[in-house]
Design a protein around this motif. Sequence first.
Motif, PDB file in Angstrom:
ATOM      1  N   GLY A 204       0.734  -1.246  -0.062  1.00 50.82           N
ATOM      2  CA  GLY A 204      -0.086  -0.037  -0.003  1.00 50.82           C
ATOM      3  C   GLY A 204       0.816   1.291   0.039  1.00 50.82           C
ATOM      4  O   GLY A 204       1.880   1.359   0.747  1.00 50.82           O
ATOM      5  N   ASN A 205       0.486   2.162  -0.817  1.00 48.82           N
ATOM      6  CA  ASN A 205       1.139   3.401  -0.785  1.00 48.82           C
ATOM      7  C   ASN A 205       2.481   3.424  -1.464  1.00 48.82           C
ATOM      8  O   ASN A 205       3.374   4.487  -1.131  1.00 48.82           O
ATOM      9  N   ILE A 206       2.993   2.445  -1.774  1.00 51.81           N
ATOM     10  CA  ILE A 206       4.296   2.416  -2.409  1.00 51.81           C
ATOM     11  C   ILE A 206       4.183   1.816  -3.826  1.00 51.81           C
ATOM     12  O   ILE A 206       4.114   0.556  -4.116  1.00 51.81           O
ATOM     13  N   PRO A 207       4.835   2.795  -4.698  1.00 53.69           N
ATOM     14  CA  PRO A 207       4.391   2.252  -6.184  1.00 53.69           C
ATOM     15  C   PRO A 207       5.465   1.421  -6.503  1.00 53.69           C
ATOM     16  O   PRO A 207       6.798   1.442  -6.157  1.00 53.69           O
ATOM     17  N   ARG A 208       5.545   0.717  -7.813  1.00 52.62           N
ATOM     18  CA  ARG A 208       6.530  -0.069  -8.294  1.00 52.62           C
ATOM     19  C   ARG A 208       7.630   0.860  -8.615  1.00 52.62           C
ATOM     20  O   ARG A 208       7.535   1.685  -9.077  1.00 52.62           O
ATOM     21  N   PHE A 209       8.923   0.275  -8.086  1.00 52.14           N
ATOM     22  CA  PHE A 209       9.925   0.832  -8.426  1.00 52.14           C
ATOM     23  C   PHE A 209      11.349  -0.307  -8.568  1.00 52.14           C
ATOM     24  O   PHE A 209      11.847  -0.703  -7.471  1.00 52.14           O
ATOM     25  N   ASN A 210      11.644  -0.578  -9.829  1.00 54.67           N
ATOM     26  CA  ASN A 210      12.418  -1.705  -9.889  1.00 54.67           C
ATOM     27  C   ASN A 210      13.262  -1.517 -11.124  1.00 54.67           C
ATOM     28  O   ASN A 210      13.112  -0.728 -12.020  1.00 54.67           O
ATOM     29  N   ILE A 211      14.579  -2.188 -10.882  1.00 53.89           N
ATOM     30  CA  ILE A 211      15.467  -2.348 -12.185  1.00 53.89           C
ATOM     31  C   ILE A 211      14.626  -3.191 -13.350  1.00 53.89           C
ATOM     32  O   ILE A 211      14.258  -4.240 -13.223  1.00 53.89           O
ATOM     33  N   GLU A 212      14.887  -2.644 -14.670  1.00 49.26           N
ATOM     34  CA  GLU A 212      14.061  -3.284 -15.657  1.00 49.26           C
ATOM     35  C   GLU A 212      15.021  -3.790 -16.573  1.00 49.26           C
ATOM     36  O   GLU A 212      14.779  -4.789 -17.381  1.00 49.26           O
ATOM     37  N   GLN A 213      16.405  -3.033 -16.838  1.00 45.63           N
ATOM     38  CA  GLN A 213      17.145  -3.283 -18.101  1.00 45.63           C
ATOM     39  C   GLN A 213      18.449  -3.395 -17.333  1.00 45.63           C
ATOM     40  O   GLN A 213      19.027  -2.564 -16.604  1.00 45.63           O
ATOM     41  N   VAL A 214      19.206  -4.546 -17.988  1.00 42.16           N
ATOM     42  CA  VAL A 214      20.494  -4.886 -17.579  1.00 42.16           C
ATOM     43  C   VAL A 214      21.577  -5.319 -18.762  1.00 42.16           C
ATOM     44  O   VAL A 214      21.002  -5.937 -19.595  1.00 42.16           O
ATOM     45  N   GLU A 215      22.690  -4.587 -18.794  1.00 40.91           N
ATOM     46  CA  GLU A 215      23.463  -4.828 -20.031  1.00 40.91           C
ATOM     47  C   GLU A 215      24.804  -5.277 -19.351  1.00 40.91           C
ATOM     48  O   GLU A 215      25.370  -4.376 -18.670  1.00 40.91           O
ATOM     49  N   LEU A 216      25.614  -6.158 -20.261  1.00 38.66           N
ATOM     50  CA  LEU A 216      26.692  -6.358 -19.902  1.00 38.66           C
ATOM     51  C   LEU A 216      27.526  -6.078 -21.036  1.00 38.66           C
ATOM     52  O   LEU A 216      27.002  -6.360 -22.180  1.00 38.66           O
ATOM     53  N   ARG A 217      28.700  -5.369 -20.882  1.00 45.53           N
ATOM     54  CA  ARG A 217      29.358  -4.616 -21.943  1.00 45.53           C
ATOM     55  C   ARG A 217      30.834  -4.945 -21.758  1.00 45.53           C
ATOM     56  O   ARG A 217      31.451  -5.204 -20.620  1.00 45.53           O
ATOM     57  N   THR A 227      22.145  -8.851 -22.905  1.00 45.48           N
ATOM     58  CA  THR A 227      20.977  -8.153 -22.110  1.00 45.48           C
ATOM     59  C   THR A 227      20.170  -8.864 -21.030  1.00 45.48           C
ATOM     60  O   THR A 227      20.040 -10.139 -21.482  1.00 45.48           O
ATOM     61  N   MET A 228      19.645  -8.218 -20.214  1.00 44.07           N
ATOM     62  CA  MET A 228      18.757  -9.007 -19.334  1.00 44.07           C
ATOM     63  C   MET A 228      17.782  -8.038 -18.973  1.00 44.07           C
ATOM     64  O   MET A 228      17.910  -7.003 -18.706  1.00 44.07           O
ATOM     65  N   SER A 229      16.298  -8.778 -18.932  1.00 43.51           N
ATOM     66  CA  SER A 229      15.226  -7.719 -18.501  1.00 43.51           C
ATOM     67  C   SER A 229      14.904  -8.204 -17.215  1.00 43.51           C
ATOM     68  O   SER A 229      14.632  -9.527 -17.221  1.00 43.51           O
ATOM     69  N   LEU A 230      14.669  -7.592 -16.326  1.00 45.81           N
ATOM     70  CA  LEU A 230      13.972  -7.732 -15.076  1.00 45.81           C
ATOM     71  C   LEU A 230      12.333  -7.573 -14.708  1.00 45.81           C
ATOM     72  O   LEU A 230      12.077  -6.726 -15.179  1.00 45.81           O
ATOM     73  N   SER A 231      12.070  -8.453 -13.814  1.00 47.29           N
ATOM     74  CA  SER A 231      10.492  -8.022 -13.389  1.00 47.29           C
ATOM     75  C   SER A 231      10.508  -7.812 -11.818  1.00 47.29           C
ATOM     76  O   SER A 231      11.468  -8.234 -11.248  1.00 47.29           O
ATOM     77  N   GLU A 232       9.299  -7.506 -11.195  1.00 44.76           N
ATOM     78  CA  GLU A 232       9.068  -7.082 -10.144  1.00 44.76           C
ATOM     79  C   GLU A 232       9.326  -8.391  -9.119  1.00 44.76           C
ATOM     80  O   GLU A 232       9.784  -8.234  -7.817  1.00 44.76           O
ATOM     81  N   SER A 233       9.460  -9.695  -9.548  1.00 47.63           N
ATOM     82  CA  SER A 233       9.699 -10.724  -8.754  1.00 47.63           C
ATOM     83  C   SER A 233      11.145 -10.764  -8.369  1.00 47.63           C
ATOM     84  O   SER A 233      11.598 -11.641  -7.125  1.00 47.63           O
TER      85      SER A 233
END
Length: 271
Positions: A204-217, A227-233
Amino acid sequence: MRQQAILWMARCGWLALTVGCLMGSTVTAVASIPDDPYRSPMWHYNLNRYLGEGETVQHSDQVVLKVPHFAEDATQVPLTVDLSGFGSSVKEVITWVDLNPVPHLFTFRPEATEVRGIALNFRIQQASTVRAAVLDGQGVWHIGSAHVDAAGGGCTAPSATATNPDWAASLGQMRGALFSPASGPASTRLKLQVMHPMDTGMVGNIPRFNIEQVELRNATSQARLATMSLSESASENPLFVFDLEHEGKEDGLTLWMRDNGGNVFENHLGT
Protein backbone atom coordinates in the motif's frame (compact mmCIF):
# COMPACT_ATOMS: atom_id res chain seq x y z
CA MET A 1 -35.59 -36.13 -54.00
CA ARG A 2 -32.79 -38.59 -54.59
CA GLN A 3 -30.48 -35.79 -55.79
CA GLN A 4 -31.19 -33.80 -52.60
CA ALA A 5 -30.30 -36.85 -50.47
CA ILE A 6 -27.03 -37.34 -52.35
CA LEU A 7 -26.18 -33.63 -51.98
CA TRP A 8 -26.96 -33.77 -48.24
CA MET A 9 -24.72 -36.83 -47.74
CA ALA A 10 -21.90 -35.14 -49.65
CA ARG A 11 -22.15 -32.06 -47.44
CA CYS A 12 -22.13 -34.20 -44.31
CA GLY A 13 -19.06 -36.03 -45.54
CA TRP A 14 -17.25 -32.77 -46.23
CA LEU A 15 -18.19 -31.47 -42.77
CA ALA A 16 -16.98 -34.65 -41.06
CA LEU A 17 -13.70 -34.45 -42.98
CA THR A 18 -13.23 -30.80 -41.99
CA VAL A 19 -13.95 -31.47 -38.31
CA GLY A 20 -11.62 -34.45 -38.37
CA CYS A 21 -8.81 -32.34 -39.83
CA LEU A 22 -9.34 -29.63 -37.22
CA MET A 23 -9.35 -32.17 -34.42
CA GLY A 24 -6.23 -33.76 -35.80
CA SER A 25 -4.42 -30.41 -35.93
CA THR A 26 -5.54 -29.62 -32.38
CA VAL A 27 -4.26 -32.94 -31.09
CA THR A 28 -0.93 -32.34 -32.84
CA ALA A 29 -0.62 -28.85 -31.32
CA VAL A 30 -1.41 -30.11 -27.81
CA ALA A 31 0.86 -33.13 -28.21
CA SER A 32 3.85 -30.84 -28.95
CA ILE A 33 3.75 -29.65 -25.32
CA PRO A 34 4.73 -32.35 -22.80
CA ASP A 35 2.78 -32.93 -19.60
CA ASP A 36 3.92 -31.06 -16.52
CA PRO A 37 5.29 -33.48 -13.88
CA TYR A 38 4.40 -30.90 -11.21
CA ARG A 39 0.82 -30.53 -12.49
CA SER A 40 0.84 -26.74 -12.17
CA PRO A 41 -2.42 -25.07 -13.26
CA MET A 42 -0.31 -22.35 -14.96
CA TRP A 43 1.82 -24.71 -17.09
CA HIS A 44 0.23 -24.15 -20.52
CA TYR A 45 -0.69 -20.52 -19.84
CA ASN A 46 2.84 -19.45 -18.90
CA LEU A 47 4.43 -21.40 -21.75
CA ASN A 48 2.24 -19.54 -24.26
CA ARG A 49 2.71 -16.24 -22.46
CA TYR A 50 6.51 -16.26 -22.26
CA LEU A 51 7.63 -18.57 -25.07
CA GLY A 52 4.82 -18.05 -27.58
CA GLU A 53 2.20 -20.36 -29.03
CA GLY A 54 3.21 -23.27 -31.22
CA GLU A 55 6.79 -23.43 -29.94
CA THR A 56 8.64 -26.73 -29.58
CA VAL A 57 9.06 -27.47 -25.87
CA GLN A 58 10.72 -30.32 -24.03
CA HIS A 59 11.82 -31.13 -20.49
CA SER A 60 15.60 -31.30 -20.30
CA ASP A 61 18.21 -32.53 -17.82
CA GLN A 62 20.66 -30.15 -19.50
CA VAL A 63 18.95 -27.20 -17.81
CA VAL A 64 19.82 -27.61 -14.13
CA LEU A 65 17.61 -25.35 -12.02
CA LYS A 66 18.79 -25.06 -8.41
CA VAL A 67 16.43 -23.67 -5.76
CA PRO A 68 15.88 -24.59 -2.10
CA HIS A 69 13.18 -27.12 -1.23
CA PHE A 70 11.78 -24.64 1.30
CA ALA A 71 12.08 -20.84 1.21
CA GLU A 72 13.21 -19.82 4.68
CA ASP A 73 12.96 -16.17 3.62
CA ALA A 74 10.21 -15.63 1.03
CA THR A 75 11.74 -12.28 0.01
CA GLN A 76 15.18 -13.74 -0.75
CA VAL A 77 15.05 -17.12 -2.49
CA PRO A 78 18.28 -18.12 -4.28
CA LEU A 79 17.99 -19.39 -7.85
CA THR A 80 20.76 -20.74 -10.08
CA VAL A 81 20.41 -21.81 -13.72
CA ASP A 82 23.37 -24.12 -14.40
CA LEU A 83 24.02 -24.46 -18.15
CA SER A 84 27.51 -25.94 -17.93
CA GLY A 85 26.18 -29.19 -19.44
CA PHE A 86 23.97 -27.61 -22.10
CA GLY A 87 24.90 -29.18 -25.42
CA SER A 88 24.05 -26.25 -27.72
CA SER A 89 24.59 -22.53 -28.05
CA VAL A 90 22.19 -20.63 -25.76
CA LYS A 91 20.03 -18.09 -27.59
CA GLU A 92 17.77 -17.02 -24.72
CA VAL A 93 17.00 -17.86 -21.08
CA ILE A 94 13.61 -17.06 -19.49
CA THR A 95 12.71 -17.81 -15.87
CA TRP A 96 9.39 -17.50 -14.08
CA VAL A 97 7.60 -18.49 -10.86
CA ASP A 98 4.27 -20.11 -11.78
CA LEU A 99 2.08 -18.78 -8.95
CA ASN A 100 3.63 -15.36 -8.31
CA PRO A 101 1.41 -12.32 -8.99
CA VAL A 102 4.04 -11.37 -11.60
CA PRO A 103 5.44 -14.77 -12.65
CA HIS A 104 8.26 -13.47 -14.88
CA LEU A 105 11.64 -13.15 -13.17
CA PHE A 106 14.18 -12.43 -15.91
CA THR A 107 14.94 -12.84 -19.60
CA PHE A 108 18.62 -13.14 -20.55
CA ARG A 109 19.86 -12.86 -24.15
CA PRO A 110 23.55 -13.53 -24.97
CA GLU A 111 24.90 -11.55 -27.91
CA ALA A 112 28.71 -11.82 -27.94
CA THR A 113 29.23 -14.31 -25.14
CA GLU A 114 28.36 -17.87 -24.16
CA VAL A 115 26.52 -18.17 -20.86
CA ARG A 116 27.32 -21.10 -18.56
CA GLY A 117 25.31 -20.07 -15.54
CA ILE A 118 23.08 -17.35 -14.06
CA ALA A 119 22.13 -16.80 -10.43
CA LEU A 120 19.68 -14.29 -8.93
CA ASN A 121 17.53 -14.14 -5.78
CA PHE A 122 13.76 -13.82 -6.16
CA ARG A 123 10.57 -13.30 -4.17
CA ILE A 124 7.92 -15.98 -3.77
CA GLN A 125 4.29 -15.31 -2.85
CA GLN A 126 3.27 -18.91 -2.14
CA ALA A 127 4.53 -22.44 -2.69
CA SER A 128 5.15 -22.72 -6.43
CA THR A 129 6.93 -24.45 -9.25
CA VAL A 130 9.80 -22.43 -10.74
CA ARG A 131 10.83 -22.69 -14.41
CA ALA A 132 13.88 -21.99 -16.52
CA ALA A 133 13.38 -22.14 -20.29
CA VAL A 134 16.45 -22.17 -22.55
CA LEU A 135 16.26 -21.69 -26.33
CA ASP A 136 18.84 -23.57 -28.40
CA GLY A 137 20.14 -22.85 -31.89
CA GLN A 138 17.50 -25.07 -33.52
CA GLY A 139 14.60 -23.15 -32.01
CA VAL A 140 13.76 -25.74 -29.33
CA TRP A 141 12.92 -24.65 -25.78
CA HIS A 142 14.46 -26.81 -23.04
CA ILE A 143 12.65 -26.58 -19.69
CA GLY A 144 14.11 -27.12 -16.23
CA SER A 145 11.64 -27.11 -13.33
CA ALA A 146 11.75 -27.31 -9.54
CA HIS A 147 9.25 -26.83 -6.74
CA VAL A 148 9.76 -24.46 -3.80
CA ASP A 149 7.66 -24.82 -0.67
CA ALA A 150 7.09 -21.55 1.15
CA ALA A 151 5.06 -19.85 3.85
CA GLY A 152 4.65 -17.08 1.27
CA GLY A 153 4.05 -13.36 1.23
CA GLY A 154 7.37 -12.43 -0.35
CA CYS A 155 5.87 -10.27 -3.11
CA THR A 156 3.63 -8.25 -0.78
CA ALA A 157 6.13 -7.74 2.05
CA PRO A 158 7.51 -4.17 2.33
CA SER A 159 11.20 -3.82 1.55
CA ALA A 160 13.63 -3.23 4.40
CA THR A 161 14.85 -0.20 2.45
CA ALA A 162 11.54 1.55 3.15
CA THR A 163 12.38 1.71 6.86
CA ASN A 164 15.61 3.62 6.20
CA PRO A 165 15.00 7.39 5.77
CA ASP A 166 18.37 7.76 4.01
CA TRP A 167 17.86 4.95 1.51
CA ALA A 168 18.21 7.29 -1.48
CA ALA A 169 21.84 8.01 -0.53
CA SER A 170 22.79 4.38 -1.25
CA LEU A 171 20.55 3.87 -4.29
CA GLY A 172 22.50 2.23 -7.10
CA GLN A 173 25.64 1.55 -5.11
CA MET A 174 27.35 -1.60 -6.40
CA ARG A 175 29.75 -4.09 -4.88
CA GLY A 176 31.25 -6.81 -6.99
CA ALA A 177 34.22 -8.39 -8.72
CA LEU A 178 35.31 -10.67 -11.55
CA PHE A 179 36.62 -14.13 -10.79
CA SER A 180 38.22 -16.98 -12.71
CA PRO A 181 36.40 -20.16 -11.66
CA ALA A 182 38.72 -22.90 -10.45
CA SER A 183 36.73 -25.52 -12.37
CA GLY A 184 34.08 -25.72 -15.04
CA PRO A 185 33.84 -24.40 -18.60
CA ALA A 186 33.27 -20.72 -17.73
CA SER A 187 36.29 -18.44 -18.01
CA THR A 188 34.77 -15.43 -16.22
CA ARG A 189 32.46 -15.17 -13.24
CA LEU A 190 30.86 -11.82 -12.49
CA LYS A 191 29.38 -11.43 -9.03
CA LEU A 192 27.77 -8.11 -8.13
CA GLN A 193 25.15 -6.72 -5.77
CA VAL A 194 23.32 -3.43 -6.34
CA MET A 195 21.46 -1.46 -3.68
CA HIS A 196 17.89 -1.01 -4.87
CA PRO A 197 14.51 -1.49 -3.12
CA MET A 198 12.99 -3.34 -6.10
CA ASP A 199 9.50 -2.38 -4.90
CA THR A 200 6.81 -4.59 -6.42
CA GLY A 201 3.97 -2.04 -6.27
CA MET A 202 1.95 -4.56 -4.24
CA VAL A 203 2.42 -2.79 -0.90
CA GLY A 204 0.00 0.00 0.00
CA ASN A 205 1.09 3.52 -1.02
CA ILE A 206 4.43 2.28 -2.40
CA PRO A 207 4.55 2.36 -6.22
CA ARG A 208 6.47 -0.11 -8.33
CA PHE A 209 10.14 0.84 -8.47
CA ASN A 210 12.50 -1.75 -9.89
CA ILE A 211 15.47 -2.29 -12.16
CA GLU A 212 14.14 -3.24 -15.60
CA GLN A 213 17.15 -3.39 -17.91
CA VAL A 214 20.65 -4.81 -17.47
CA GLU A 215 23.47 -4.89 -20.01
CA LEU A 216 26.85 -6.59 -19.90
CA ARG A 217 29.46 -4.77 -21.98
CA ASN A 218 33.13 -5.06 -22.84
CA ALA A 219 34.73 -2.45 -20.59
CA THR A 220 37.16 -1.25 -23.27
CA SER A 221 35.06 -1.17 -26.45
CA GLN A 222 31.66 -0.94 -24.73
CA ALA A 223 30.42 -3.58 -27.16
CA ARG A 224 27.33 -5.24 -25.75
CA LEU A 225 27.84 -8.85 -24.68
CA ALA A 226 24.40 -9.67 -23.28
CA THR A 227 21.13 -8.10 -22.14
CA MET A 228 18.79 -8.94 -19.29
CA SER A 229 15.28 -7.74 -18.46
CA LEU A 230 14.02 -7.94 -14.88
CA SER A 231 10.55 -7.97 -13.36
CA GLU A 232 9.17 -7.24 -9.92
CA SER A 233 9.73 -10.81 -8.71
CA ALA A 234 13.47 -10.10 -8.32
CA SER A 235 14.58 -9.56 -4.71
CA GLU A 236 15.50 -6.32 -3.01
CA ASN A 237 19.19 -5.38 -3.39
CA PRO A 238 19.60 -8.06 -6.09
CA LEU A 239 22.75 -10.15 -6.26
CA PHE A 240 23.73 -11.12 -9.82
CA VAL A 241 26.09 -13.95 -10.75
CA PHE A 242 27.02 -14.64 -14.38
CA ASP A 243 29.34 -17.40 -15.60
CA LEU A 244 30.49 -16.44 -19.08
CA GLU A 245 32.78 -17.55 -21.88
CA HIS A 246 33.76 -14.75 -24.28
CA GLU A 247 36.55 -13.01 -26.16
CA GLY A 248 38.31 -10.01 -24.66
CA LYS A 249 37.82 -11.07 -21.05
CA GLU A 250 41.13 -9.41 -20.20
CA ASP A 251 39.44 -6.03 -20.93
CA GLY A 252 37.07 -6.43 -18.01
CA LEU A 253 33.30 -5.93 -17.96
CA THR A 254 30.92 -3.04 -17.50
CA LEU A 255 27.56 -3.73 -15.87
CA TRP A 256 24.94 -1.14 -16.88
CA MET A 257 21.43 -0.91 -15.38
CA ARG A 258 18.34 1.26 -15.66
CA ASP A 259 15.22 1.24 -13.49
CA ASN A 260 11.66 2.28 -14.32
CA GLY A 261 12.31 5.69 -12.74
CA GLY A 262 14.95 6.47 -15.40
CA ASN A 263 17.91 6.09 -13.01
CA VAL A 264 21.03 4.66 -14.64
CA PHE A 265 23.72 2.76 -12.72
CA GLU A 266 27.04 1.59 -14.09
CA ASN A 267 30.08 -0.20 -12.72
CA HIS A 268 33.36 -1.32 -14.28
CA LEU A 269 34.88 -4.60 -13.14
CA GLY A 270 38.29 -5.97 -14.03
CA THR A 271 41.47 -4.41 -15.32
